[in-house]
Design an enzyme around this catalytic site. Structure first.
Site, short mmCIF file in Angstrom:
data_model
loop_
_atom_site.label_atom_id
_atom_site.label_comp_id
_atom_site.label_asym_id
_atom_site.label_seq_id
_atom_site.Cartn_x
_atom_site.Cartn_y
_atom_site.Cartn_z
N ASP A 284 0.83 -1.20 0.00
CA ASP A 284 0.00 0.00 0.00
C ASP A 284 0.87 1.26 0.00
O ASP A 284 1.83 1.36 0.77
CB ASP A 284 -0.90 -0.01 1.24
CG ASP A 284 -1.86 1.15 1.28
OD1 ASP A 284 -2.82 1.14 0.51
OD2 ASP A 284 -1.64 2.07 2.09
N GLU B 70 1.39 -0.46 -4.98
CA GLU B 70 0.41 0.57 -5.31
C GLU B 70 1.15 1.90 -5.36
O GLU B 70 1.81 2.29 -4.41
CB GLU B 70 -0.68 0.63 -4.24
CG GLU B 70 -1.70 1.73 -4.50
CD GLU B 70 -2.42 2.18 -3.25
OE1 GLU B 70 -3.64 2.38 -3.32
OE2 GLU B 70 -1.77 2.36 -2.19
#
Length: 539
Positions: free
Chosen positions: A201, A270
């Site tokens: 993330d 990401e």
């Protein structure tokens, strides 16, 4: 057919645990719920699952604020539940990827509690601390993605700490090598358990500019992007200094060095930067991330020109890495509402799935895409997302894509015996799995058919890509692999189209995918509204 690693060309099914299946009646999905439905997931024809955070957390950002990286939050179950989940998934042939949120922690993490206590404790430098300016204001102009200043005053230390997200998500100081090592140790814990991959993330947010330089202003006409409307001051800056720093690259290489010790383990990053495609190419070069994905196909722009331009831009820069594409996830409006232009039909859902799964790369599909779910209307009094609560009503947050998955058409859609943490809309219950199982023409059956068919198409899984000029709204490209070339054509519009292409004179239709198909004529293709065509071209 191929000796490529398992993740190349894989379809990865994202599970948002809170909204998948609740087995204990508390209204929140859990790990036993995932275990119970793994047969369903495997039956979709996907290759892997990515599970959003299930670690111990106060849930201010629903698990993306981690208080203990190695513990399962009791809300979701136990570490033994995770072990059982991993074993069952592997027995079904599914790989398991988990989220790792490395750039920041919860303010309830033991590291932060110690760090905030004084300026001279062993973890005093584990977070990003800075003195106030002479007038007491924050050290620079950095802004939080969730709106407002990215600095929070801490009276115990008499300093500000950095938070790129919520105030309860303090940023770790990755310039400290001890932080890097502790982070790698936490990653190793899950690799040792046998996970097959990590979805990282906000991976470009690990490092900040050591000099704490101000971000420059962004002109009003440039304030675009996912969630960054002019209503959010985050859009007012070029974010050159609060993320995507050059020091991040050596850390990614160290992370890759760790992962290379585990056979088949994959890192998917990401990436959201000022030039996300360029950063994705940079971060997947050499021995860094295996794959990267950005938000370029999570926007409102739905045109053949935009999709082509986005993919070609990345292809031109990504000489070594491997892309991963997504058109939906837990942070954005569901794709059938965002790109459907009012058409929420089975045909449109099938077109979108087939299109993204035919691009060169791997694919993340979000739970509910197989059911053609649309964005839910969640009333203000039921909102849970702090982002949506803060920006209501101009931006309603992320709850609309996070409502529980409908398993049947009962009041709570078979999701929970208690009150679901978010309401299940009536128009989702009629799209429940149980309803669609009985309808051979349903989106669910179409999704399964296409995924099973795609597995038998090596060109779509591993081939090169080349776009073909075609009139808007037709997206056309070829995928070529080991002497086989497949032409893929997608009518993104609501009217039938007839497209003439010289290459179609020696083409044959590739059938069996189970979706709305066009027809081949002499040198041209006829595509119905939101229809598609796959054709094998002569050598």
């Amino acid at each position: 057919m191929n000796d490529a690693p398992w993740w190349r060309g894989a379809v990865i099914y994202q599970i948002y645990p809170r909204s998948f299946l609740d087995t204990n009646g508390d209204g929140v999905g859990d790990l036993p719920g995932i275990i119970e439905k793994l047969d369903y997931v495997a039956g979709l024809g996907v290759d892997a699952i990515w599970i959003a955070p299930f670690f111990r957390s106060p849930m201010a950002d629903f698990g993306y604020d981690i208080a203990d990286y190695r513990a399962v939050d009791p809300l979701f179950g136990t570490i033994e539940d995770f072990d059982r989940l991993l074993a069952k998934a592997h027995a079904l042939g599914l790989k398991v990827m988990i989220d790792q949120v490395l750039s920041h922690t919860s303010d309830q993490h033991a590291w932060f509690k110690e760090s905030r206590s004084s300026r001279d404790n062993p973890k005093a430098d584990w977070y990003v601390w800075a003195d106030a300016r002479e007038d007491g204001t924050p050290p620079n102009n950095w802004l939080s993605l969730f709106g407002g200043v990215a600095w929070q005053w801490e009276p115990r230390r008499g300093q500000y700490y950095l938070h790129n997200f919520l105030t309860s998500q303090p940023d770790l100081n990755f310039h400290n090598v001890q932080v890097q090592q502790a982070t790698l140790d936490n990653v190793k814990f899950w690799l040792d358990k046998g996970v097959d991959g990590l979805r990282l993330d906000a991976i470009n947010f690990c490092f900040h500019d050591k000099l704490l330089r101000d971000n420059p202003p962004k002109p009003a006409d440039k304030r675009v992007g996912r969630g960054f409307s002019p209503d959010n001051p985050y859009a007012f800056q070029y974010h050159y200094f609060n993320n995507t720093q050059p020091e991040n690259v050596p850390f990614l290489e160290a992370l890759r060095g760790l992962m290379d010790g585990y056979d088949g383990a994959v890192a998917l990053g990401e990436i959201s930067s000022e030039d996300s495609l360029a950063t994705t190419a940079e971060y997947t070069r050499g021995k860094r991330l295996h794959m990267g994905y950005s938000f370029e196909l999570l926007t409102d722009d739905f045109s053949a020109a935009y999709i082509r331009g986005t993919v070609e831009n990345l292809e031109a820069q990504m000489r070594e890495g491997w892309p991963c594409w997504a058109i939906s996830n837990h942070d954005v409006e569901r794709v059938l509402s965002r790109w459907g232009n009012g058409d929420k039909s089975v045909r449109m859902a099938g077109l979108l799935t087939a299109m993204v799964c035919s691009l060169r790369g791997s694919v993340c599909v979000y739970q509910g895409e197989e059911l053609a779910l649309t964005e839910a209307e969640v009333p203000f009094e039921s909102l849970q997302d702090p982002y949506g609560i803060a920006f209501w009503p101009n931006f309603k947050g992320r709850d609309g894509c996070r409502t529980p998955l409908p398993w049947n058409d009962s009041v709570n859609a078979g999701f929970s015996s208690g009150k679901p943490w978010l309401p299940v809309p009536d128009d989702h219950r009629v799209l429940a799995v149980s309803q669609q199982e009985r309808d051979p023409q349903s989106a669910l059956h179409g999704f399964r058919s296409f995924m099973q068919w795609r597995r038998q198409q090596p060109a779509l899984r591993w081939g090169d890509i080349r776009f073909i000029d075609a009139p808007e709204p037709v997206l056309a490209f070829t995928r070529s692999y080991q002497g086989e070339t497949v032409l893929a054509m997608f009518n993104l519009g609501a009217n039938p189209v007839d497209v003439a292409l010289p290459m179609l004179h020696n083409a044959t239709v590739v059938e069996g995918h189970g979706l709305q198909e066009g027809a081949l004529g002499e040198g041209h293709a006829q595509l119905p509204p939101h229809g598609l065509l796959f054709a094998r071209l002569a050598p």
